[in-house]
Design a protein around this motif. Structure first.
Motif, PDB file in Angstrom:
ATOM      1  N   SER A  30      27.668  37.170 -26.342  1.00 50.11           N
ATOM      2  CA  SER A  30      27.035  36.660 -27.559  1.00 50.11           C
ATOM      3  C   SER A  30      27.815  37.047 -28.807  1.00 50.11           C
ATOM      4  O   SER A  30      27.744  36.367 -29.831  1.00 50.11           O
ATOM      5  CB  SER A  30      25.593  37.183 -27.660  1.00 50.11           C
ATOM      6  OG  SER A  30      25.564  38.578 -27.948  1.00 50.11           O
ATOM      7  N   GLN A  31      28.579  38.151 -28.706  1.00 49.22           N
ATOM      8  CA  GLN A  31      29.391  38.608 -29.829  1.00 49.22           C
ATOM      9  C   GLN A  31      30.775  37.965 -29.836  1.00 49.22           C
ATOM     10  O   GLN A  31      31.600  38.262 -30.700  1.00 49.22           O
ATOM     11  CB  GLN A  31      29.522  40.135 -29.776  1.00 49.22           C
ATOM     12  CG  GLN A  31      28.198  40.858 -29.999  1.00 49.22           C
ATOM     13  CD  GLN A  31      28.278  42.343 -29.672  1.00 49.22           C
ATOM     14  OE1 GLN A  31      29.144  42.788 -28.899  1.00 49.22           O
ATOM     15  NE2 GLN A  31      27.387  43.121 -30.261  1.00 49.22           N
ATOM     16  N   GLY A  32      31.026  37.097 -28.861  1.00 48.01           N
ATOM     17  CA  GLY A  32      32.289  36.384 -28.813  1.00 48.01           C
ATOM     18  C   GLY A  32      33.458  37.203 -28.297  1.00 48.01           C
ATOM     19  O   GLY A  32      34.616  36.815 -28.470  1.00 48.01           O
ATOM     20  N   LEU A  33      33.170  38.339 -27.631  1.00 49.90           N
ATOM     21  CA  LEU A  33      34.241  39.183 -27.117  1.00 49.90           C
ATOM     22  C   LEU A  33      34.823  38.646 -25.824  1.00 49.90           C
ATOM     23  O   LEU A  33      35.973  38.921 -25.485  1.00 49.90           O
ATOM     24  CB  LEU A  33      33.733  40.614 -26.919  1.00 49.90           C
ATOM     25  CG  LEU A  33      33.312  41.357 -28.184  1.00 49.90           C
ATOM     26  CD1 LEU A  33      32.742  42.716 -27.840  1.00 49.90           C
ATOM     27  CD2 LEU A  33      34.488  41.491 -29.138  1.00 49.90           C
ATOM     28  N   VAL A  34      34.020  37.912 -25.071  1.00 52.02           N
ATOM     29  CA  VAL A  34      34.497  37.304 -23.839  1.00 52.02           C
ATOM     30  C   VAL A  34      33.818  35.943 -23.698  1.00 52.02           C
ATOM     31  O   VAL A  34      32.645  35.786 -24.046  1.00 52.02           O
ATOM     32  CB  VAL A  34      34.190  38.202 -22.611  1.00 52.02           C
ATOM     33  CG1 VAL A  34      32.695  38.389 -22.431  1.00 52.02           C
ATOM     34  CG2 VAL A  34      34.819  37.643 -21.344  1.00 52.02           C
ATOM     35  N   VAL A  35      34.580  34.972 -23.221  1.00 51.06           N
ATOM     36  CA  VAL A  35      34.045  33.611 -23.072  1.00 51.06           C
ATOM     37  C   VAL A  35      34.285  33.165 -21.630  1.00 51.06           C
ATOM     38  O   VAL A  35      35.394  32.741 -21.273  1.00 51.06           O
ATOM     39  CB  VAL A  35      34.712  32.627 -24.038  1.00 51.06           C
ATOM     40  CG1 VAL A  35      34.096  31.235 -23.870  1.00 51.06           C
ATOM     41  CG2 VAL A  35      34.574  33.110 -25.480  1.00 51.06           C
ATOM     42  N   PRO A  36      33.270  33.294 -20.762  1.00 55.49           N
ATOM     43  CA  PRO A  36      33.457  32.916 -19.359  1.00 55.49           C
ATOM     44  C   PRO A  36      33.481  31.402 -19.176  1.00 55.49           C
ATOM     45  O   PRO A  36      33.049  30.644 -20.055  1.00 55.49           O
ATOM     46  CB  PRO A  36      32.217  33.526 -18.680  1.00 55.49           C
ATOM     47  CG  PRO A  36      31.167  33.487 -19.749  1.00 55.49           C
ATOM     48  CD  PRO A  36      31.908  33.781 -21.034  1.00 55.49           C
ATOM     49  N   GLY A  37      33.983  30.983 -18.035  1.00 51.58           N
ATOM     50  CA  GLY A  37      33.938  29.575 -17.696  1.00 51.58           C
ATOM     51  C   GLY A  37      32.547  29.219 -17.184  1.00 51.58           C
ATOM     52  O   GLY A  37      31.658  30.069 -17.096  1.00 51.58           O
ATOM     53  N   SER A  58      35.370  47.667 -22.821  1.00 49.81           N
ATOM     54  CA  SER A  58      34.643  48.907 -22.547  1.00 49.81           C
ATOM     55  C   SER A  58      35.436  50.119 -23.013  1.00 49.81           C
ATOM     56  O   SER A  58      34.880  51.059 -23.596  1.00 49.81           O
ATOM     57  CB  SER A  58      34.356  49.010 -21.047  1.00 49.81           C
ATOM     58  OG  SER A  58      33.664  50.202 -20.745  1.00 49.81           O
ATOM     59  N   TRP A  59      36.748  50.094 -22.780  1.00 49.03           N
ATOM     60  CA  TRP A  59      37.581  51.228 -23.198  1.00 49.03           C
ATOM     61  C   TRP A  59      37.580  51.367 -24.717  1.00 49.03           C
ATOM     62  O   TRP A  59      37.418  52.472 -25.245  1.00 49.03           O
ATOM     63  CB  TRP A  59      39.014  51.038 -22.693  1.00 49.03           C
ATOM     64  CG  TRP A  59      39.895  52.206 -23.038  1.00 49.03           C
ATOM     65  CD1 TRP A  59      39.988  53.394 -22.396  1.00 49.03           C
ATOM     66  CD2 TRP A  59      40.776  52.294 -24.171  1.00 49.03           C
ATOM     67  NE1 TRP A  59      40.880  54.215 -23.034  1.00 49.03           N
ATOM     68  CE2 TRP A  59      41.380  53.576 -24.124  1.00 49.03           C
ATOM     69  CE3 TRP A  59      41.122  51.411 -25.191  1.00 49.03           C
ATOM     70  CZ2 TRP A  59      42.311  53.990 -25.069  1.00 49.03           C
ATOM     71  CZ3 TRP A  59      42.043  51.831 -26.137  1.00 49.03           C
ATOM     72  CH2 TRP A  59      42.630  53.108 -26.070  1.00 49.03           C
ATOM     73  N   TYR A  60      37.742  50.253 -25.444  1.00 42.27           N
ATOM     74  CA  TYR A  60      37.712  50.309 -26.907  1.00 42.27           C
ATOM     75  C   TYR A  60      36.361  50.811 -27.409  1.00 42.27           C
ATOM     76  O   TYR A  60      36.283  51.537 -28.402  1.00 42.27           O
ATOM     77  CB  TYR A  60      37.998  48.924 -27.486  1.00 42.27           C
ATOM     78  CG  TYR A  60      39.461  48.564 -27.547  1.00 42.27           C
ATOM     79  CD1 TYR A  60      40.376  49.355 -28.244  1.00 42.27           C
ATOM     80  CD2 TYR A  60      39.931  47.410 -26.927  1.00 42.27           C
ATOM     81  CE1 TYR A  60      41.715  49.022 -28.311  1.00 42.27           C
ATOM     82  CE2 TYR A  60      41.276  47.063 -26.991  1.00 42.27           C
ATOM     83  CZ  TYR A  60      42.160  47.870 -27.680  1.00 42.27           C
ATOM     84  OH  TYR A  60      43.495  47.547 -27.741  1.00 42.27           O
ATOM     85  N   ALA A  74      41.308  44.276 -32.285  1.00 35.98           N
ATOM     86  CA  ALA A  74      42.230  45.039 -31.435  1.00 35.98           C
ATOM     87  C   ALA A  74      42.720  44.191 -30.268  1.00 35.98           C
ATOM     88  O   ALA A  74      43.907  44.212 -29.919  1.00 35.98           O
ATOM     89  CB  ALA A  74      41.535  46.296 -30.922  1.00 35.98           C
ATOM     90  N   LEU A  75      41.817  43.427 -29.666  1.00 33.49           N
ATOM     91  CA  LEU A  75      42.197  42.566 -28.541  1.00 33.49           C
ATOM     92  C   LEU A  75      43.179  41.488 -28.986  1.00 33.49           C
ATOM     93  O   LEU A  75      44.143  41.175 -28.287  1.00 33.49           O
ATOM     94  CB  LEU A  75      40.959  41.918 -27.920  1.00 33.49           C
ATOM     95  CG  LEU A  75      40.029  42.853 -27.140  1.00 33.49           C
ATOM     96  CD1 LEU A  75      38.729  42.138 -26.792  1.00 33.49           C
ATOM     97  CD2 LEU A  75      40.706  43.352 -25.874  1.00 33.49           C
ATOM     98  N   GLU A  76      42.933  40.928 -30.160  1.00 32.92           N
ATOM     99  CA  GLU A  76      43.826  39.889 -30.666  1.00 32.92           C
ATOM    100  C   GLU A  76      45.197  40.444 -31.005  1.00 32.92           C
ATOM    101  O   GLU A  76      46.199  39.721 -30.974  1.00 32.92           O
ATOM    102  CB  GLU A  76      43.204  39.235 -31.904  1.00 32.92           C
ATOM    103  CG  GLU A  76      41.958  38.403 -31.594  1.00 32.92           C
ATOM    104  CD  GLU A  76      41.255  37.922 -32.853  1.00 32.92           C
ATOM    105  OE1 GLU A  76      41.669  38.336 -33.948  1.00 32.92           O
ATOM    106  OE2 GLU A  76      40.288  37.140 -32.727  1.00 32.92           O
ATOM    107  N   GLY A  77      45.254  41.742 -31.337  1.00 33.51           N
ATOM    108  CA  GLY A  77      46.528  42.356 -31.696  1.00 33.51           C
ATOM    109  C   GLY A  77      47.323  42.853 -30.512  1.00 33.51           C
ATOM    110  O   GLY A  77      48.471  43.279 -30.666  1.00 33.51           O
ATOM    111  N   GLU A  78      46.722  42.797 -29.311  1.00 31.90           N
ATOM    112  CA  GLU A  78      47.439  43.247 -28.132  1.00 31.90           C
ATOM    113  C   GLU A  78      48.512  42.242 -27.741  1.00 31.90           C
ATOM    114  O   GLU A  78      48.462  41.067 -28.104  1.00 31.90           O
ATOM    115  CB  GLU A  78      46.469  43.430 -26.953  1.00 31.90           C
ATOM    116  CG  GLU A  78      45.531  44.610 -27.110  1.00 31.90           C
ATOM    117  CD  GLU A  78      44.610  44.754 -25.908  1.00 31.90           C
ATOM    118  OE1 GLU A  78      44.509  43.790 -25.129  1.00 31.90           O
ATOM    119  OE2 GLU A  78      44.012  45.825 -25.750  1.00 31.90           O
TER     120      GLU A  78
END
Length: 268
Positions: A30-37, A58-60, A74-78
């Motif tokens: 819901s927070q847009g951190l992961v978008v499943p198929g 989870s680690w972050y 952070a994910l986008e900067g990886e």
């Protein structure tokens, strides 16, 4: 070229593999951190890459204490993913399949020797998923190798220092059990950081040559030696024992249990 369909997980399966609750996974979605198929019927389907992303989230969240916006940044900067985790997952399956072929054994024969179903063994060879820690150990022993070698741990040209949070992780063959490498290369010790989700267990006793040491960082672990000696270990507790003694374990904490686990020589 393989005609096998990509591995897909339902919400509960993906949450278990990532070591979080299904409700947490839905919150992150819901927070847009992961978008499943989605399947043809509209059900969520998580890929191997999605599960790897969930573990990073989870680690972050746990190790860095970041909020959703900061995690997203952070994910986008990886660096773009190089599918290394996907490769690791397929590699361990290929290693097991190659060992079985080299031994001229069929799925039914090995499964019968191991006391598991052929379908379970087939799934393990394809995805590295779905067996207990004890079964994985027994398979390694059956083929004359170790779990560490099956997991691709032994390699040359690796750095002597492993930075916090940059631990390489074994393919997660057992639900709720995450094994991270604290030292790499051809060492005289297997040095691991175990992260056990609530309810995680070895699902049976196993043994091997050598000696081992464990130190609990957080949570609570029950270790059983020779079926009749019970040890209840909490934060700061340590235990040293001979690996040839049958040992089994389970997380007795209602949350994660994290411990340092060392085997010498590297026979696990």
């Amino acid at each position: 070229m393989s005609n096998e369909a990509p591995v897909r997980y339902k919400v509960a399966e993906a949450a278990r593999l990532a070591g979080v609750s299904a409700s947490t996974l839905r919150l992150w979605e819901s927070q847009g951190l992961v978008v499943p198929g989605r399947s043809e019927t509209g059900h969520r389907q998580f890929s191997v890459e999605d599960v790897a992303r969930l573990k990073r989230i989870s680690w972050y969240r746990v190790e860095r204490g970041l909020n959703p916006a900061a995690i997203r940044e952070a994910l986008e900067g990886e660096e773009p993913p190089d599918n290394s985790e996907v490769t690791a997952i397929s590699d361990i399956g290929r290693r097991l399949r190659s060992l079985r072929h080299a031994a001229s054994r069929t799925l039914d024969q090995v499964a019968g020797d191991m006391g598991i179903t052929a379908s379970t063994l087939s799934t393990l060879e394809r995805t590295s998923q779905g067996v207990s820690f004890k079964t994985l150990h027994d398979l390694a022993e059956y083929y004359g190798t170790t779990v560490s070698r099956l997991s691709g741990e032994v390699s040359d040209g690796v750095p002597a220092i492993v930075r916090s949070g940059e631990w390489r992780t074994w393919p997660e063959t057992t639900p709720g059990v995450t094994v991270q490498l604290l030292a790499e290369g051809r060492t005289m010790m297997d040095c691991h950081r175990f992260v056990l989700a609530a309810g995680a267990t070895s699902e049976g006793a196993y043994r091997h040559e050598g000696e081992e040491f464990m130190h609990v960082l957080s949570g609570r672990l029950e270790l059983v030696l020779d079926s009749d000696q019970f040890f209840d270990l909490g934060p700061g507790d340590s235990l040293y024992f001979e690996s040839r003694r049958y040992h089994s374990w389970r997380n007795r904490h209602d949350g994660e249990t994290i411990l340092i686990w060392i085997n010498t020589p590297p026979t696990f």
